[in-house]
Design a protein around this motif. Structure first.
Motif, short mmCIF file in Angstrom:
data_model
loop_
_atom_site.label_atom_id
_atom_site.label_comp_id
_atom_site.label_asym_id
_atom_site.label_seq_id
_atom_site.Cartn_x
_atom_site.Cartn_y
_atom_site.Cartn_z
N CYS A 352 28.09 27.35 9.59
CA CYS A 352 26.99 26.72 10.33
C CYS A 352 25.74 27.60 10.27
N ASP A 353 24.63 27.03 10.74
CA ASP A 353 23.39 27.80 10.89
C ASP A 353 23.33 28.49 12.25
N ILE A 379 20.18 20.75 11.44
CA ILE A 379 20.71 22.11 11.53
C ILE A 379 22.21 22.05 11.82
N ASP A 380 22.99 22.80 11.06
CA ASP A 380 24.45 22.82 11.25
C ASP A 380 24.80 23.71 12.44
N ALA A 406 27.37 32.16 11.06
CA ALA A 406 26.10 31.63 11.55
C ALA A 406 25.02 32.71 11.50
N THR A 407 23.80 32.26 11.27
CA THR A 407 22.67 33.20 11.29
C THR A 407 22.20 33.46 12.72
N ILE A 449 14.38 29.54 10.55
CA ILE A 449 15.04 29.26 9.27
C ILE A 449 14.01 29.12 8.15
#
Length: 452
Positions: A352-353, A379-380, A406-407, A449
């Motif tokens: 995911c993000d 957005i994931d 995830a970021t 992002i």
């Protein structure tokens, strides 16, 4: 069992009963040679499929999907009765409802041609088509060979010249370059036309009959039905005998030689090295003129990663109006294995993000609303959901957020909710953290992002 009887059961007896119950429930394993696609391998498959879509688009090929199950006659007629696939490897069965003879498709070309003929796809002119999907063969599973495997294939139908032969080979070379494969070489041959193969067949019969005692069981069986297939034998004991057999290239007429030489010239003009292998015949009956394989020494016994050629007789054999055609197919598992050997597999994909953390209750409600807003913006997101129903500490949740790849971590605790805020932490830098309002969290993540 009465309450009195239940109370009289000792702990040891209860453990024995539970153990016996557990033993009765047997684990069911998958069918040998039919493998699961696990999450750890998903990134590699997704990368390969993405490269294949781009490749086919670059050359103007359109996607066609055929059913997994076809009438058995499709493969008996298309592939040929005297082939390993039809004789020994097909999963065939009778439909209990109507008695039809059906088969799980063992390869793609015959099924594609059946669809082309049935749907009259060549009415408006030639077609460039591609397909992908699972195939089924009853083989002994080993590295690079499975009972359910996946193929990618291209078929160019309605084109007679050597230019299309060269084009599909160039597609293959471009694919190997895109995937960063090492140690792949191209071998080619020409099978000529039916009358030329007939003359060669007579010479082969004479040669092998004189050496009948040196033939293995498979070759003796093929001697009268399809002696050309003897040349495809991998039996080491047979190799010296096969090497001395008459070569089909010596029986080709002027037109077949001209076609073969033109293909080679076009490959040379595009700096594609190839080796002429006069023993290369492929394993299926429908080929004529150009045949080829891409081979590697990196995968042990299963050295062929892709192969194909021209199959001009097949469309008419399947009931359509005679038309030329050629194509090739590759085993996707073998290509992925070679990507691994070549060191060109992609990194696993992040799940995911953003990962949303909360402390249950009203913070869970707010977290779910934020997660849905983010998803609506493309957005994931993974929302923390406790496996045991008990809310974990933010420290424990942060470990799961980091493991997800995830970021960003989005933290919504009671204090944040009371202030109508969230904390956004970048998990892939030094841990930079900032506070934004609940209403602006979507814009903040998008900006982060885009700016990354």
């Amino acid at each position: 069992m009465t309450d009195q009887e239940k109370n009289s059961v000792t702990p040891a007896a209860e453990n024995t009963r539970q153990s016996e119950k557990a033993q009765k429930i047997q684990k069911i394993n998958g069918v040998r040679g039919m493998n699961d696609l696990l999450p750890a391998d998903a990134a590699a498959w997704a990368h390969l499929e993405h490269v294949l879509r781009d490749l086919t688009r670059a050359y103007g090929y359109e996607f066609l999907r055929t059913p997994i199950v076809e009438a058995t006659a499709v493969f008996q007629r298309g592939i040929g009765e005297v082939t390993d696939i039809v004789e020994k490897e097909m999963y065939s069965f009778e439909d209990r409802l109507n008695g039809e003879q059906l088969t799980l498709r063992p390869e793609g070309t015959a099924a594609v041609v059946r669809s082309v003929v049935e749907n009259n796809l060549l009415y408006e002119g030639p077609k460039r088509l591609w397909y992908t999907g699972p195939m089924f063969r009853h083989e002994r599973p080993q590295r690079g060979r499975y009972r359910q495997f996946h193929q990618f294939g291209i078929e160019a139908l309605g084109f007679a010249g050597p230019d299309i032969d060269a084009e599909i080979i160039l597609m293959g070379q471009r694919l190997w370059d895109e995937l960063g494969l090492i140690g792949v070489r191209l071998e080619i041959n020409s099978l000529g036309q039916a009358n030329e193969r007939a003359e060669h067949r007579t010479a082969l019969l004479s040669y092998f009959e004189k050496n009948h005692t040196q033939l293995d069981e498979d070759s003796q069986r093929r001697l009268l039905s399809n002696p050309l297939r003897i040349l495809d034998s991998k039996n080491p004991v047979m190799q010296e005998l096969i090497e001395g057999a008459p070569k089909l290239l010596d029986f080709l007429g002027a037109e077949s030689l001209q076609h073969f030489e033109a293909v080679q010239a076009l490959l040379k003009a595009n700096n594609i090295p190839c080796k002429i292998n006069p023993r290369l015949v492929r394993g299926l009956d429908y080929y004529n003129l150009t045949v080829f394989e891409w081979i590697t020494e990196e995968l042990g016994a299963q050295g062929t990663i892709a192969g194909g050629g021209r199959y001009d007789p097949l469309i008419e054999r399947m009931g359509g109006k005679a038309a030329p055609a050629c194509g090739w197919a590759m085993g996707m598992e073998r290509v992925l294995e070679l990507m691994k050997v070549s060191g060109s597999l992609p990194e696993p994909l992040a799940q995911c993000d953003a990962f949303v953390l909360h402390q249950g209750g009203e913070t869970l409600t707010a977290a779910l609303i934020v997660a849905e807003r983010l998803r609506s913006a493309g957005i994931d997101v993974i929302l923390f959901c406790p496996p045991d129903g008990q809310i974990a500490s933010f420290k424990s949740q942060m470990k799961k957020a980091d493991m997800s790849g995830a970021t960003y971590a989005i933290i919504i605790g009671p204090d944040e909710l009371a202030a109508n805020e969230v904390q956004i932490k970048n998990l892939r830098t030094s841990g930079e953290q900032r506070t934004v309002s609940l209403d602006s969290v979507v814009d903040a993540i998008i900006d982060a992002i885009v700016g990354a």
